[in-house]
Design a protein around this motif. Structure first.
Motif, mmCIF file in Angstrom:
data_model
loop_
_atom_site.group_PDB
_atom_site.id
_atom_site.type_symbol
_atom_site.label_atom_id
_atom_site.label_comp_id
_atom_site.label_asym_id
_atom_site.label_seq_id
_atom_site.Cartn_x
_atom_site.Cartn_y
_atom_site.Cartn_z
ATOM 1 N N ALA A 85 11.545 -13.591 -3.005
ATOM 2 C CA ALA A 85 11.758 -12.389 -2.182
ATOM 3 C C ALA A 85 10.498 -11.528 -2.130
ATOM 4 O O ALA A 85 9.661 -11.570 -3.033
ATOM 5 N N GLU A 86 10.385 -10.789 -1.047
ATOM 6 C CA GLU A 86 9.202 -9.961 -0.785
ATOM 7 C C GLU A 86 9.191 -8.703 -1.684
ATOM 8 O O GLU A 86 10.206 -8.014 -1.808
ATOM 9 N N THR A 87 8.028 -8.410 -2.271
ATOM 10 C CA THR A 87 7.833 -7.141 -2.999
ATOM 11 C C THR A 87 8.020 -5.972 -2.025
ATOM 12 O O THR A 87 7.725 -6.088 -0.837
ATOM 13 N N ARG A 88 8.481 -4.845 -2.524
ATOM 14 C CA ARG A 88 8.816 -3.707 -1.652
ATOM 15 C C ARG A 88 7.605 -2.832 -1.327
ATOM 16 O O ARG A 88 6.546 -2.946 -1.954
ATOM 17 N N SER A 89 7.797 -1.948 -0.374
ATOM 18 C CA SER A 89 6.817 -0.876 -0.187
ATOM 19 C C SER A 89 7.555 0.463 -0.190
ATOM 20 O O SER A 89 8.761 0.513 0.066
ATOM 21 N N SER A 90 6.842 1.509 -0.538
ATOM 22 C CA SER A 90 7.435 2.847 -0.622
ATOM 23 C C SER A 90 6.552 3.799 0.183
ATOM 24 O O SER A 90 5.325 3.755 0.053
ATOM 25 N N ILE A 91 7.180 4.632 0.978
ATOM 26 C CA ILE A 91 6.410 5.523 1.855
ATOM 27 C C ILE A 91 6.564 6.974 1.412
ATOM 28 O O ILE A 91 7.686 7.438 1.179
ATOM 29 N N ALA A 92 5.428 7.650 1.277
ATOM 30 C CA ALA A 92 5.455 9.092 0.981
ATOM 31 C C ALA A 92 4.756 9.812 2.134
ATOM 32 O O ALA A 92 3.593 9.519 2.436
ATOM 33 N N VAL A 93 5.467 10.704 2.794
ATOM 34 C CA VAL A 93 4.856 11.514 3.857
ATOM 35 C C VAL A 93 4.524 12.872 3.246
ATOM 36 O O VAL A 93 5.407 13.564 2.722
ATOM 37 N N LEU A 94 3.227 13.202 3.245
ATOM 38 C CA LEU A 94 2.775 14.485 2.669
ATOM 39 C C LEU A 94 2.582 15.440 3.839
ATOM 40 O O LEU A 94 1.724 15.197 4.689
#
Ligand code: ATP
Length: 312
Positions: A85-94
């Protein structure tokens, strides 16, 4: 060497925006992508302070490859267990002058056969390890006591374990016969474990909370207090580590940087005082940088000298 565990790593993407508009398009000019997940923040700080570290956990797919390339680029050794399975990504909007809106993927679900094969992989790494850090929440699919099982494997090889997690996984580790050497609960986690609120500004209450039998057998308990430093229990001694007022740029990851400092200090066999001073310094240095889980080693000595330790 120090081994760091990040079971659910992530590509952390940060989008700076003057203003976040909802239900329409937001265009970003600069994008920052880093190898993230709490354990990888710990890894980066330990590496920046010139200590041998290897990062492990589950990794998969093209995102996983990207993450490994990034670690190679930063000179951080790694030995992850590959999954489909694909590793995740996490998004932070500043956005909007200091606001941070995050979108976090849960990440892959670990199959039972991968969970069990990882423990064999982990056992081999433990043979070259003196000290282990385990950080963050677990990916889906693993049993609640998976960290507890890992701590037992480490204990069988006399490897010291520093555990930074919360909720049921932390509770499971505290109830097991083989304990972590150190835990780093915050005010909320303490309250959850003790089933009552704990006022972190009242050190007498904190001291009493840390003597609860639930913590029996855990050598070090470090309650970090942001700009107020940390309240610490080591065996039967209690301390408050006080830090100077500093210019904070980005506090995200300072808890992970604190864990990195604790790992370095304990690994190097420093005195209680120097272990706490190292941890406070790495925490502070992280808050002074824009990048998460990053410290400038050139500033270490100056800030180390400004930390004061008081027995309590
Ligand atoms: P995280 O959410 O990153 O896991 P945490 O709650 O575990 O954070 P904090 O207590 O916020 O960690 O911060 C850890 C350490 O970083 C503090 O003990 C201190 O050394 C440093 N630090 C954090 N915030 C500040 C601040 N505003 N000013 C100075 N130092 C800070």
């Amino acid at each position: 060497m120090i081994l760091t565990v990040t079971l659910n790593p992530s590509i952390d993407v940060s989008y700076p925006l003057d203003h976040l508009k909802i239900d329409t398009v937001n265009r970003v000019k600069t994008v920052r992508k880093t190898a993230g997940g709490k354990g990888l923040n710990v890894s980066r700080v330990i590496h920046l302070l010139d200590h041998d570290i290897t990062a492990t956990g589950f990794i998969g797919g093209y995102f996983g490859k990207w993450l490994e390339n990034q670690l190679d680029h930063d000179g951080i050794a790694h030995n992850f267990f590959p999954i489909d399975a694909e590793t995740r990504s996490s998004i932070a909007v500043l956005h909007d002058g200091g606001k941070q809106t995050e979108i976090l993927e849960a990440g892959p679900t670990i199959a039972p056969e991968d969970a069990s094969a990882f423990l064999d992989h982990f056992d081999k790494l433990l043979d070259q390890t003196d000290l282990l850090t385990i950080s963050g929440s677990m990916p889906q699919g693993l049993p609640e006591d998976y960290y507890t099982q890992m701590i037992a494997h480490a204990g069988a090889k006399n490897v010291k374990v520093l555990l930074d997690t919360s909720g049921a996984t932390l509770k499971s580790a505290l109830e097991a016969p083989v304990k972590p050497l150190l835990i780093k609960p915050n005010e909320e986690e303490l309250a959850g474990l003790l089933n009552r609120s704990v006022d972190k500004t009242d050190y007498a209450t904190l001291k009493q909370a840390l003597t609860d039998p639930i913590f029996d057998g855990v050598d070090w308990i470090v309650v970090s207090l942001g700009s107020a430093g940390a309240f610490v229990k080591h065996q039967d001694k209690f301390y408050h580590a006080a830090i100077p007022k500093i210019q904070v740029v980005n506090p995200v990851g300072s808890g992970d940087s604190t864990l990195a400092g604790l790992a370095i200090g304990i690994h190097d066999g420093k005195s209680d005082e120097d272990i706490m001073k190292t941890a406070m310094t790495t925490g502070m240095l992280n808050t002074m940088e824009a990048e998460t889980g990053f410290v400038n080693p050139a500033k270490f000595a100056e800030y180390f000298a400004k930390v004061t330790i008081e027995t309590y």
